[in-house]
Design a protein around this motif. Structure first.
Motif, PDB file in Angstrom:
ATOM      1  N   ASN A 237       0.827  -1.214   0.000  1.00  0.00           N
ATOM      2  CA  ASN A 237       0.000   0.000   0.000  1.00  0.00           C
ATOM      3  C   ASN A 237       0.853   1.252   0.000  1.00  0.00           C
TER       4      ASN A 237
ATOM      5  N   VAL B  52     -16.462   6.500   1.528  1.00  0.00           N
ATOM      6  CA  VAL B  52     -15.349   6.064   0.684  1.00  0.00           C
ATOM      7  C   VAL B  52     -15.847   5.808  -0.735  1.00  0.00           C
TER       8      VAL B  52
ATOM      9  N   ARG C  86     -14.223   7.780  -4.406  1.00  0.00           N
ATOM     10  CA  ARG C  86     -13.515   7.138  -5.520  1.00  0.00           C
ATOM     11  C   ARG C  86     -13.498   8.005  -6.780  1.00  0.00           C
TER      12      ARG C  86
ATOM     13  N   LYS D 194      -8.902   8.426   4.125  1.00  0.00           N
ATOM     14  CA  LYS D 194      -9.926   8.051   5.096  1.00  0.00           C
ATOM     15  C   LYS D 194      -9.581   8.636   6.457  1.00  0.00           C
TER      16      LYS D 194
ATOM     17  N   SER E 196      -2.610   5.468  -0.627  1.00  0.00           N
ATOM     18  CA  SER E 196      -2.962   4.264  -1.380  1.00  0.00           C
ATOM     19  C   SER E 196      -4.332   4.420  -2.017  1.00  0.00           C
ATOM     20  N   ASP E 197      -4.650   3.508  -2.920  1.00  0.00           N
ATOM     21  CA  ASP E 197      -5.957   3.564  -3.588  1.00  0.00           C
ATOM     22  C   ASP E 197      -7.101   3.171  -2.651  1.00  0.00           C
ATOM     23  N   THR E 198      -6.774   2.732  -1.437  1.00  0.00           N
ATOM     24  CA  THR E 198      -7.805   2.418  -0.442  1.00  0.00           C
ATOM     25  C   THR E 198      -7.994   3.545   0.566  1.00  0.00           C
TER      26      THR E 198
ATOM     27  N   ARG F 241      -5.531   4.942   2.531  1.00  0.00           N
ATOM     28  CA  ARG F 241      -4.571   4.963   3.638  1.00  0.00           C
ATOM     29  C   ARG F 241      -3.425   5.903   3.290  1.00  0.00           C
TER      30      ARG F 241
END
Length: 191
Positions: free
Chosen positions: A28, A100, A104, A111, A162-164, A166
């Motif tokens: 990540n 979230v 996108r 987050k 990261s793409d999530t 984080r």
């Protein structure tokens, strides 16, 4: 024989899980998008935990619609995200996004939680990723520079996201120079 294999598996299971968590974290961190975010000084100092600069992010809130406090209030007290939009390699728009899934659509998103309409605490890091370790011999000088309201120095944090959603701090910059290089050239060393 089966009991021995099971015992060995149980003994090594925590090590395997820890290794997978570390590998996931490294993945990540290395595959995220890099951003430079301005920071400003913040008190109180944490004298018991080493030599850190404690700071607050100087987010460039989107004008007009997103500056409306009612829209930011939707994020207060629960998990949400900051939407980061890039223009000419600078962050030009920061806005709260209520989920979230809605984040996108952003160039990148972080987050976290908002506890009032101006502060955002980034998830997954102690102190909301608002501390940076500095060399002991330069701590006093750097701390004073960061906390001066009329500072002649621009402090920025380089962050990989990261793409999530984080965020990971990669480095600190003073006047577009990595902190370590700036110290070599400019710092007053005090013993």
């Amino acid at each position: 024989m089966m009991k021995t294999a099971l015992k060995i598996f149980v003994i090594f299971l925590p090590v395997i899980i820890m290794g997978l968590l570390i590998a996931s974290n490294i993945h990540n961190q290395k595959n995220g998008e890099q951003w430079r975010i301005p920071v400003t000084g913040y008190d109180p100092r944490d004298l018991l935990r080493g030599h850190y600069l404690t700071f607050r992010y100087d987010w460039n809130w989107r004008d007009k619609i997103q500056e409306n406090k009612n829209e930011r209030a939707n994020c207060v007290g629960r998990e949400c995200a900051l939407c980061l939009q890039r223009s000419d390699e600078e962050i030009t728009h920061i806005a709260y996004v209520d989920s979230v899934e809605n984040a996108r659509q952003c160039d990148s998103f972080i987050k976290g939680r908002s506890y009032n309409m101006n502060n955002f605490s980034i998830s997954g890091g102690a102190y909301g990723l608002q501390r940076y370790y500095i060399p002991e011999k330069n701590a006093r000088q750097l701390d004073q520079m960061l906390r001066q309201n009329d500072s002649n120095y621009d402090f920025e944090i380089e962050m990989r996201i990261s793409d999530t959603g984080r965020a990971f701090i990669e480095g600190m910059y003073i006047d577009d120079q990595p902190l370590e290089e700036w110290i070599k050239v400019n710092a007053e060393i005090s013993d």
